[in-house]
Design a protein around this motif. Structure first.
Motif, PDB file in Angstrom:
ATOM      1  N   ILE A   1     -11.970  -5.377   2.195  1.00 50.35           N
ATOM      2  CA  ILE A   1     -13.283  -4.635   2.621  1.00 50.35           C
ATOM      3  C   ILE A   1     -12.969  -3.240   2.885  1.00 50.35           C
ATOM      4  CG2 ILE A   1     -15.009  -4.487   4.675  1.00 50.35           C
ATOM      5  CD1 ILE A   1     -14.859  -7.263   5.181  1.00 50.35           C
ATOM      6  N   PHE A   2     -11.923  -3.014   3.546  1.00 51.05           N
ATOM      7  CA  PHE A   2     -11.550  -1.495   3.801  1.00 51.05           C
ATOM      8  C   PHE A   2     -11.181  -0.742   2.396  1.00 51.05           C
ATOM      9  CE2 PHE A   2     -10.330  -3.018   8.059  1.00 51.05           C
ATOM     10  CZ  PHE A   2     -11.507  -2.761   8.516  1.00 51.05           C
ATOM     11  N   SER A   3     -10.608  -1.661   1.585  1.00 47.64           N
ATOM     12  CA  SER A   3     -10.225  -0.649   0.112  1.00 47.64           C
ATOM     13  C   SER A   3     -11.358  -0.774  -0.741  1.00 47.64           C
ATOM     14  CB  SER A   3      -9.121  -1.641  -0.485  1.00 47.64           C
ATOM     15  OG  SER A   3      -9.570  -3.084  -0.733  1.00 47.64           O
TER      16      SER A   3
ATOM     17  N   PRO B   1      -6.455   1.861  -3.539  1.00 53.41           N
ATOM     18  CA  PRO B   1      -7.230   0.837  -2.971  1.00 53.41           C
ATOM     19  C   PRO B   1      -7.395  -0.033  -4.099  1.00 53.41           C
ATOM     20  CG  PRO B   1      -8.659   2.529  -2.993  1.00 53.41           C
ATOM     21  CD  PRO B   1      -7.177   3.188  -3.195  1.00 53.41           C
ATOM     22  N   SER B   2      -7.422   0.394  -5.399  1.00 58.92           N
ATOM     23  CA  SER B   2      -7.567  -0.496  -6.598  1.00 58.92           C
ATOM     24  C   SER B   2      -6.396  -1.440  -6.731  1.00 58.92           C
ATOM     25  CB  SER B   2      -7.926   0.138  -7.659  1.00 58.92           C
ATOM     26  OG  SER B   2      -8.738   1.298  -7.375  1.00 58.92           O
ATOM     27  N   ALA B   3      -5.379  -0.841  -6.351  1.00 55.75           N
ATOM     28  CA  ALA B   3      -3.978  -1.686  -6.598  1.00 55.75           C
ATOM     29  C   ALA B   3      -3.821  -2.669  -5.498  1.00 55.75           C
ATOM     30  CB  ALA B   3      -2.849  -0.723  -6.468  1.00 55.75           C
ATOM     31  N   VAL B   4      -4.332  -2.179  -4.256  1.00 57.22           N
ATOM     32  CA  VAL B   4      -4.267  -2.960  -2.993  1.00 57.22           C
ATOM     33  C   VAL B   4      -4.878  -4.382  -3.521  1.00 57.22           C
ATOM     34  CG1 VAL B   4      -4.679  -3.592  -0.751  1.00 57.22           C
ATOM     35  CG2 VAL B   4      -3.712  -1.481  -1.603  1.00 57.22           C
ATOM     36  N   LYS B   5      -6.239  -4.031  -4.011  1.00 59.81           N
ATOM     37  CA  LYS B   5      -7.143  -5.205  -4.382  1.00 59.81           C
ATOM     38  C   LYS B   5      -6.445  -6.188  -5.407  1.00 59.81           C
ATOM     39  CE  LYS B   5     -11.551  -5.049  -4.007  1.00 59.81           C
ATOM     40  NZ  LYS B   5     -11.837  -5.211  -2.553  1.00 59.81           N
TER      41      LYS B   5
ATOM     42  N   SER C   1       0.881  -1.181  -0.013  1.00 60.77           N
ATOM     43  CA  SER C   1      -0.147   0.113  -0.034  1.00 60.77           C
ATOM     44  C   SER C   1       0.810   1.125   0.224  1.00 60.77           C
ATOM     45  CB  SER C   1      -0.969  -0.007   1.091  1.00 60.77           C
ATOM     46  OG  SER C   1      -1.308  -1.201   1.731  1.00 60.77           O
ATOM     47  N   ILE C   2       2.001   1.002   0.638  1.00 66.83           N
ATOM     48  CA  ILE C   2       2.628   2.519   0.910  1.00 66.83           C
ATOM     49  C   ILE C   2       3.581   2.831  -0.354  1.00 66.83           C
ATOM     50  CG2 ILE C   2       4.619   3.493   2.201  1.00 66.83           C
ATOM     51  CD1 ILE C   2       3.715   2.083   4.485  1.00 66.83           C
TER      52      ILE C   2
END
Ligand code: HEM
Ligand SMILES: [Cu+2]
Ligand SMILES: [Cu+2]
Lengths: 278, 618
Positions: B325-327, B366-370, A96-97
């Motif tokens: 969920i958070f993303s 957040p899209s990247a995180v997903k 994330s970072i």
């Protein structure tokens, strides 16, 4: 068979990368044979584009490679059961970072370009003081109104203004500004070669500045759906030297105010006095 | 196929008196049904029908771009005998307007919320039905006035002519284009009706998810599918009223002469200047305030479904359930403050553009995180390449492309160049077609057994996937290059302009790919109708999945569950040691240590067949 599918999914990112790498060679890149932008701001925009392209290309290759590799390992997994794992905090913090920092950098990095392009405070002063023309979009043509030679563009049309349709002449080498408006529906002033685009909104007059840096004839098109003839709002912007530009305006004045007797009907005194000055 | 009939063990059966009660006659059972499963099937067939319509419109658009001004095959001579079967620019405008309208309002949104929302919400949370079954029925039947209105707008001169974004002045004043007359009014009415439909749905979904969860089903035990649908319903409920209000304002502008969206003094079509005092920018703000969140309405449910399907097909718990969920929530809430990124060139205050730009850049995060989490879910899994998995991978790889091209457009200065060119068209097709539709195809194969009690055909499904994937990439990837070269969208004849003349061959290639993709859909339809009647019987849990819907019969009877399920843990417990199975249903209590901690010691016997021995308690 599973390996076949992995190859299938490997093929597409490879094809994408190859075709993107090929693009500049076969003319699939920016218009006019991949030419550099014909404006200094445009060159900076291109720079930003290439920067993002590099970042995204790395991410694209990376994620697709990992995806295909994970699939490859997954189909060959001889374990009785997959790994039981619900997540990994450290890993998730890292991923994330890092993108967060990159995205924030990109966001801040481009602020200047945008400010120079659109925030009025940063417009070049010479251009603001003396807009060269008023551009009026209408279904389905572009109309241009220049002030008479030596005069300033007034918000309201003046009797000695010069008019043309679908052909705008501008000098290169200095920033110029136009006043953009629309008579009827929304249109958009799109100069691909200069990387300039601005919607023309009915009821508003929007100042747009640009500085062309080389001579040429460039297409001016409409980029906002404006009715059935949207595709045929075909105009040209002719970028020429200051001298040619001034000559063009003189010719235009002569054509427009020729009274049939060899005299310039309106605006006579002005143009005469200019002639004597030279 | 070995079938498991898991039994909810270790709990007191709560007998449900209403279970299996026979619903009335044919009409109340299949037409005006209040059973969420039947309504889901109604939505499914209606949206699939609309997919054909929207696809045909798309192919007509592509025909014009590949063979400009040539007679349209098959329908041309019949539609426009006067013009020699050739598409007129007015008709072209109508084509892409209606293509987009149909695809967005009548295909993607209703197939996600209507079909899968209806089918899965009660089943996955362990409820008998929706909170408001009659409202649910109405939400389906409100689709039809919308379809009729959109259909009517075809029949009036020109058809709606302002694109699906319906920007004033073009959409607001009848004299602006042949199609801006009555056709446009009907179009606006259609949007309003479909808005009612979605609104009823989203109220129902929110209420159901909040109030009707089975005992033990806490929010953090909800399957990701439900999270996706839940967040979507919230988005819908907050954003949609704004569009409806805007649409209403446009209707009064048109019919009553209020002047919300047009300024004074316009000279349109050489007609007298208008009175006014309005502002076209106002519409853009209202419109995008809905339509930006709408793209997440079209994506979040798919993200949820893919999370569950991938986890099941890789036999691994979802990587990072809570972060997912958070993303999702982050995407949804940021989604509300980025609408301005559709308006960088619109003439709105440029300083505001900067704020929108930063917010938009952040939404990429957040899209990247997903994306990373999905990849990590596959990593170390046991991947089975069936149709469901293939479509999920199709989703993922197209979402990556669509997400990355979004970064170019988030960057304001670059977007100035790309806005309203084919680069945008490429971007949203990668997301809407690539990601959403592949997710939907996957979900259709995955939950088909729950809907109809039978499995779909794998061979047909795989062929359909391969052809669609090839066609989609062949159609949409070159659009990036068209955009690079500065080809504006919505041009009936781009080749008129010198700098675009050479693009014809590329457009022809794309059209051929589009035709391949269009034809491939025939396989999908054959598969659906064949498997509905002749597919192999599925049993309760053909995929060995963990969530509640798989404890019900396939298809579940009216009232869904034999006993009210009780939930003991989160949704994706795969790769665990549970007798001879590697998964633990949400209703199963015992949770032995995961295999990874007890290596090798286990028996080597192949237990695949003993699964059949297990009997369900019903
Ligand atoms: C068979 C698959 C499809 C093909 C070949 C196709 C092709 C096209 C083409 C050629 C355009 C016109 C672009 C322009 O000139 O502006 C277009 C526009 C559009 N398409 Fe598709 N499309 C397909 C599927 C979809 C799907 C599934 C969606 C789902 C949401 C969708 C949404 C849109 C939208 C929103 C537009 C914008 C229309 C506008 O300019 O107002 N398309 N498509
Ligand atoms: Cu225009
Ligand atoms: Cu236009």
């Amino acid at each position: 068979m599973g390996k076949g599918w992995c190859l299938f999914f490997l093929f597409w990112p490879v094809a994408a990368v190859v075709s993107c790498a090929m693009a500049p060679m076969v003319g699939w890149s920016f218009p006019y044979d991949n030419a550099q932008a014909a404006s200094n701001l445009g060159i900076r925009i291109d720079g930003l584009f290439y920067l993002i392209l590099i970042v995204t290309a790395i991410v694209f290759v990376g994620t697709q490679a990992v995806l295909v590799y994970a699939l490859w390992r997954g189909v060959n997994n001889r374990e009785e059961r997959a790994t039981h794992i619900h997540g990994n905090h450290k890993l998730e913090l890292i991923w994330s970072i890092i993108p967060g920092v990159i995205l924030l950098f990109l966001a801040l990095y481009q602020m200047n370009i945008w400010a120079d392009f659109r925030i009025k405070k940063f417009y070049p002063e010479v251009a603001v003081k003396d807009p060269i023309a008023e551009v009026t979009a209408r279904q389905f043509e572009w109309r241009f109104r220049y002030p008479a030679i030596g005069k300033k563009l007034q918000p309201k049309p003046q009797p000695d203004d010069l008019y043309t349709v679908n052909e705008l002449h501008v000098p290169f080498g200095r920033p110029v500004m136009i006043q953009l408006r629309s008579d009827d529906v929304q249109h958009s002033f799109f100069l691909p070669a200069l990387r300039i685009k601005q919607d023309a909104l009915p009821g508003l007059q929007i100042p747009v500045w640009f500085e062309a840096n080389k001579e040429g004839v460039y297409d001016l098109v409409c980029a906002e759906l404006c009715g059935w003839g949207h595709y045929k709002m075909k105009a040209h912007v002719i970028v020429e030297s200051e001298e040619d530009y001034q000559n063009y305006l003189k010719n235009l004045t002569q054509q427009q105010f020729y009274d049939g007797l060899g005299k310039i009907a309106a605006n006579e005194n002005d143009s005469e006095s200019e002639a004597t000055e030279k | 196929m070995s079938v498991v009939h898991p039994s909810p063990t270790g709990l007191q059966p709560i007998l449900k008196p209403q279970a299996h009660h026979a619903p009335g006659n044919f009409i109340t059972k299949y037409i005006f049904s209040t059973d969420h499963k039947i309504i889901a099937i109604q939505f499914l067939f209606t949206t699939l029908l609309m997919l054909i319509v929207g696809g045909a419109l798309a192919l007509a658009v592509r025909w014009q771009l590949a063979f400009p001004w040539e007679s349209m095959p098959i329908v041309g001579p019949w539609l426009f005998s006067a013009e020699g079967g050739q598409i007129s620019p007015e008709f072209y405008t109508m084509l892409f307007t209606m293509h987009a309208t149909v695809m967005i309002f009548l295909v993607i949104i209703p197939i996600l919320a209507g079909t899968f929302g209806n089918l899965l919400i009660p089943l996955m949370i362990g409820a008998d039905d929706m909170a408001f079954p009659k409202l649910n029925m109405l939400s389906y039947w409100f689709m039809w006035p919308a379809i009729v209105c959109f259909g009517m707008s075809f029949t009036y001169a020109g058809g709606p002519a302002a694109g699906w974004t319906s920007y004033p002045i073009l959409a607001d004043l009848a004299q602006a284009a042949p199609g801006s007359g009555t056709a446009q009014t009907f179009w606006l009415l259609g949007v309003t009706f479909i808005g009612f439909s979605s609104m009823m749905g989203s109220i129902n979904y929110m209420t159901t998810i909040i109030n009707m969860r089975a005992p033990g089903m806490t929010f953090f035990r909800l399957p990701m599918t439900i999270w996706g649908l839940f967040i979507t319903a919230i988005l819908q409920a907050f954003a949609l009223p704004v569009l409806t209000a805007g649409g209403f304002m446009q209707v009064t502008d048109r019919l009553l002469g209020t002047c919300f969206f047009y300024p004074s003094g316009l000279v349109i079509n050489n007609a007298a200047p208008t009175v006014g005092g309005g502002q076209p920018l106002l519409w853009q703000h209202l419109f995008w305030f809905y339509s930006h969140p709408a793209v997440y309405i079209m994506l979040l449910p798919v993200m949820g479904m893919v999370s569950d399907m991938l986890s099941c097909m890789c036999r691994k718990p979802l990587f990072g359930y809570k972060p997912m969920i958070f993303s999702m929530s982050a995407i949804a809430s940021l989604g509300f403050i980025v609408w301005g990124h559709h308006m960088y060139t619109s003439g709105m205050n440029p300083a505001v553009g900067m704020a929108f730009m930063v917010a938009t850049m952040m939404i990429a995060l957040p899209s990247a995180v997903k994306t990373f989490n999905w990849t990590a879910t596959i990593w170390g899994g046991k991947v089975q390449f069936n149709t469901v998995t293939l479509n999920c991978i199709g989703f993922l790889s197209m979402f990556i492309v669509g997400g990355l091209s979004g970064i170019f457009m988030a960057a304001v200065p670059v977007d100035v160049y790309f806005h309203d060119t084919y680069f945008i068209v490429a971007h949203f097709h990668y997301v809407l077609f690539g990601a959403t539709l592949f997710g939907v195809f996957g979900a259709l194969h995955f939950w088909f057994p729950k809907m109809f009690g039978r499995l779909m055909n794998e061979k047909l499904g795989k062929t359909h996937f391969v052809l669609t994937f090839i066609g989609a990439n062949g159609t949409f990837f070159p659009m990036h290059f068209l955009g690079m070269q500065g080809m504006p969208r919505r041009y009936a004849d781009p080749y008129l302009h010198g700098y675009l003349e050479h693009l014809l061959p590329m457009n022809q290639f794309m059209t051929i790919s589009a035709i391949v993709m269009g034809l491939a859909q025939i396989l999908l339809f054959i598969n659906i109708f064949y498997s509905m009647f002749f597919g192999p019987k599925a049993g309760r849990n053909p995929w060995h999945a963990t969530t509640l819907e798989w404890t019900a019969a396939s298809p579940p009877p009216h009232g869904n569950f034999d006993v009210t399920p009780i939930v003991f843990h989160g949704p994706n417990e795969y790769a665990v040691q549970n007798g001879d199975r590697d998964f633990l249903m949400q209703t199963e209590q015992e949770c032995e240590p995961p295999v990874s901690q007890a290596p090798d010691a286990e028996n080597q016997t192949d237990n695949a067949d003993t699964d059949n021995e297990q009997e369900s308690s019903s």
